[in-house]
Enzyme design. Structure first.
Site, mmCIF file in Angstrom:
data_model
loop_
_atom_site.group_PDB
_atom_site.id
_atom_site.type_symbol
_atom_site.label_atom_id
_atom_site.label_comp_id
_atom_site.label_asym_id
_atom_site.label_seq_id
_atom_site.Cartn_x
_atom_site.Cartn_y
_atom_site.Cartn_z
ATOM 1 N N GLU A 138 36.908 67.220 -39.327
ATOM 2 C CA GLU A 138 38.368 67.183 -39.383
ATOM 3 C C GLU A 138 38.747 67.597 -40.803
ATOM 4 O O GLU A 138 38.252 67.006 -41.771
ATOM 5 C CB GLU A 138 38.852 65.757 -39.089
ATOM 6 C CG GLU A 138 40.363 65.693 -39.049
ATOM 7 C CD GLU A 138 40.920 64.297 -38.776
ATOM 8 O OE1 GLU A 138 40.126 63.361 -38.533
ATOM 9 O OE2 GLU A 138 42.156 64.176 -38.820
ATOM 10 N N ARG A 152 24.978 56.923 -38.213
ATOM 11 C CA ARG A 152 25.495 57.614 -39.392
ATOM 12 C C ARG A 152 24.649 57.277 -40.611
ATOM 13 O O ARG A 152 23.907 56.297 -40.615
ATOM 14 C CB ARG A 152 26.976 57.291 -39.620
ATOM 15 C CG ARG A 152 27.288 55.816 -39.713
ATOM 16 C CD ARG A 152 28.801 55.585 -39.726
ATOM 17 N NE ARG A 152 29.431 56.126 -40.923
ATOM 18 C CZ ARG A 152 30.435 57.005 -40.895
ATOM 19 N NH1 ARG A 152 30.900 57.451 -39.762
ATOM 20 N NH2 ARG A 152 30.968 57.420 -42.017
ATOM 21 N N LYS A 173 35.803 59.713 -45.790
ATOM 22 C CA LYS A 173 36.722 60.667 -46.415
ATOM 23 C C LYS A 173 38.009 59.995 -46.861
ATOM 24 O O LYS A 173 38.544 60.306 -47.916
ATOM 25 C CB LYS A 173 37.059 61.784 -45.417
ATOM 26 C CG LYS A 173 36.078 62.920 -45.450
ATOM 27 C CD LYS A 173 36.514 64.037 -44.515
ATOM 28 C CE LYS A 173 36.309 63.636 -43.072
ATOM 29 N NZ LYS A 173 36.749 64.639 -42.113
#
Ligand code: ATP
Ligand code: MG
Length: 563
Positions: free
Chosen positions: A34, A260, A270
């Site tokens: 994204e 992750r 982020k």
């Protein structure tokens, strides 16, 4: 250094089976960032997996921007992400896509669901929708709009698109199951109103699909065979499958989840990294303390070291925290191979050689890489006044201290043997000058009598030295898991950046911005873009393991064993 091969993991096993059974002729993966921030080391794990398996199995990997939320997405993030993926060593070829490429198709599919009685326009307030969703122990309550006529929803949805309603006034929801144990399936929102320009579609739309409604369908449109994502999407998989099974999609992709990357002392979100930038805690997204790929690049990490790190940690479904020191050790291995050696003094203390002929300068030859003679040599000026590291001199020191101390003889690397004859201090007792004599017969570190000199230290001729700003970094956070006990901002390490004025050998003028060299006995340093013609700036990429610090600790602890 060469790339380390990735071991077989459950995803590679599935892919190999799918190819062997003929389920797929070729595999297609995608990396779907994204564009709401810069890529970080966690993304590197996903990139290495997505692009890595595609390459290993002769398939291809798409770069797809998941640009469904114009409130947070910006073009400069898109540009930075592309640069970072390329830098890491991967290439999407002609396969660059955007979820926004599919907005018209996604809109049609939303209408298809409404027509099939599988979606409806919701008019309750966001608050009421949230409340009626229930929770993990109680089922949700059906919306009063759930069974409204199909025609009415179609009309309202068209008018949502036409811009008749305010942000948040209505949403489109899939009609699935308000009592599902999986909260994600309780009539999830699939479209929302947002009167906002989009970086790519401009003002063409004022309704935007939700991530869940865009992702699987984008995978289907692109013919993705294995859609690899992190564990937090596991409970979204039934929804992913619900859409691809209820819509006339051209292919049915499968989603697989993996754990992750969590790295000690490091933040990989982020949103939180953006907060560090926005609040000025760091200078920019590419501040060398940031775990962003651009920050790591500026710090001096090599793409090989990051790829090898990802190959080493492997792919599993269980989460853990990887020790930052593993990343550092893999980085050192790579830099040890490729970085030229130079001499630099970070904490300068002056040495004056009493018996050196006044004004004399002598060039000595130094190897650029002791393990790689093919990298050649360079000449360094040696003179009667040198800089050495302050920690390389002690007024009093234990027997095992093989550096300069009164009466001791030490090899000045590539230069001469020097014996300490005395020292001077200022009124605070701080040593200001170390006095030495040199043995003219010992040039290059050899003498006729081949007497043993155990210590070797580095130095820079003070008349020829280049003053440089050197930025020493420590972890940005003090805690292994930043934010584990509250606000991550409270866990910032106040000493994450220390600046020193160092003295470098003159050949360091030829280093290029972005180039990494080893400062002998100290660490690897990367020339920063803040450098100017009269003042170079270096970032410490990573320190060498300090063998003396370890030995001294041992000596202080008890019976010595030497080292
Ligand atoms: P962030 O929370 O940092 O914003 P994200 O998941 O929202 O991360 P995306 O840009 O949506 O960021 O992620 C793109 C891809 O990278 C996704 O497939 C995601 O699963 C993967 N990814 C993100 N963070 C990690 C991580 N720490 N380890 C491995 N993969 C990750
Ligand atoms: Mg995301």
């Amino acid at each position: 250094m060469n790339d380390k091969e990735s071991a077989a993991d459950f995803i590679r096993t599935i892919i190999a089976e799918d190819l062997a059974s003929g389920k797929h002729q070729a595999i297609v993966t995608r990396f779907p960032p994204e564009p709401n921030g810069y890529l970080h080391v966690g993304h590197a794990k996903a990139i290495c997996l997505d692009f890595g398996v595609a390459a290993e199995f002769g398939g291809r990997c798409h770069l797809r921007f998941d640009d469904t939320n114009p409130a947070k997405e910006e073009q400069h993030y898109i540009d930075a992400i592309k640069e970072d993926v390329r830098w890491l060593g991967f290439d999407w070829g002609e396969h660059l896509y955007h979820a926004s490429d599919y907005f018209e198709q996604l809109y049609d599919w939303a209408c298809f669901l409404i027509s099939a009685g599988l979606a409806y326009v919701e008019e309750q307030s966001a608050e009421a929708v949230r409340k009626n969703r229930g929770d993990l122990t109680s089922p949700g309550v059906n919306s009063p709009f759930r069974d409204r006529p199909i025609e009415e929803s179609l009309d309202l949805f068209a008018r949502m698109r036409a811009g008749e309603f305010e942000d948040g006034a209505k949403i489109l929801r899939a009609k699935i199951d308000m009592a599902s144990h999986n909260m994600v399936l309780r009539d999830p929102a699939i479209y929302r109103i947002q009167h906002r320009s989009h970086p790519r579609t401009g003002d063409a739309w004022c309704i935007y699909p939700m991530y869940d409604f865009a992702h699987g369908q984008s995978d289907a449109i692109e013919g993705i065979t294995h859609s690899l994502c992190t564990m937090e999407f596991e409970n979204h998989r039934p929804l992913y499958d619900w859409f691809t099974s209820h819509l006339p999609v051209p292919a049915v992709p499968r989603q697989y989840e993996f754990a992750r990357l969590n790295l000690s002392y490091t933040m990989t979100s982020k949103r939180k990294l953006k907060q560090l930038v926005d609040e000025g805690v760091v200078s920019s997204w590419d501040d060398p303390r940031m775990p962003t790929l651009s920050g790591m690049r500026r710090r001096g990490f090599t793409p090989t070291s990051i790829r090898n790190f990802c190959a080493t940690i492997g792919i599993k479904r269980t989460e853990g925290t990887v020790d930052y020191s593993l990343l550092e050790s893999i980085l050192r291995d790579d830099l040890n191979d490729v970085a030229p050696r130079r001499m630099a003094v970070l904490d300068p203390l002056k040495v004056v050689i009493g018996n050196w002929p006044a004004g004399h300068v002598e060039m000595v030859e130094a190897m650029n890489h002791p393990g790689k003679p093919e990298l050649g040599t360079r000449e360094i000026p040696f003179s009667g006044e040198l800089w050495i590291e302050r920690e390389d001199f002690r007024e009093q020191a234990p027997g095992k201290y093989f550096r300069l101390k009164p009466g001791a003889e030490v090899r000045f690397r590539y230069g001469y043997y020097l014996t300490c004859t005395g020292f001077e201090t200022d009124d605070k007792g701080e040593v200001t000058v170390v006095r030495c004599s040199y043995d003219p017969e010992s040039k290059g570190g050899n003498t006729a009598d081949e007497r043993k000199v155990k210590g070797t230290i580095h130095w820079v001729s003070s008349a020829h030295a280049i003053a440089s700003e050197v930025r020493l970094y420590d972890h940005l956070f003090r805690e292994i898991v930043p934010g584990a006990n509250g606000d991550f901002m409270d866990d910032l390490n106040p000493d994450s950046l220390t600046m020193v004025m160092a003295q470098l050998e003159p050949s360091m003028m030829d280093v290029a911005v972005g180039e990494v060299v080893q400062f002998e006995r100290s660490g690897y340093f990367c020339m920063d873009r803040d450098s100017s013609a009269d003042k170079p700036v270096f970032n410490r990429t990573v320190a060498l393991r300090d063998s003396w610090a370890k030995l001294e600790k041992k000596l202080n602890q008890g019976p010595s064993e030497g080292a």
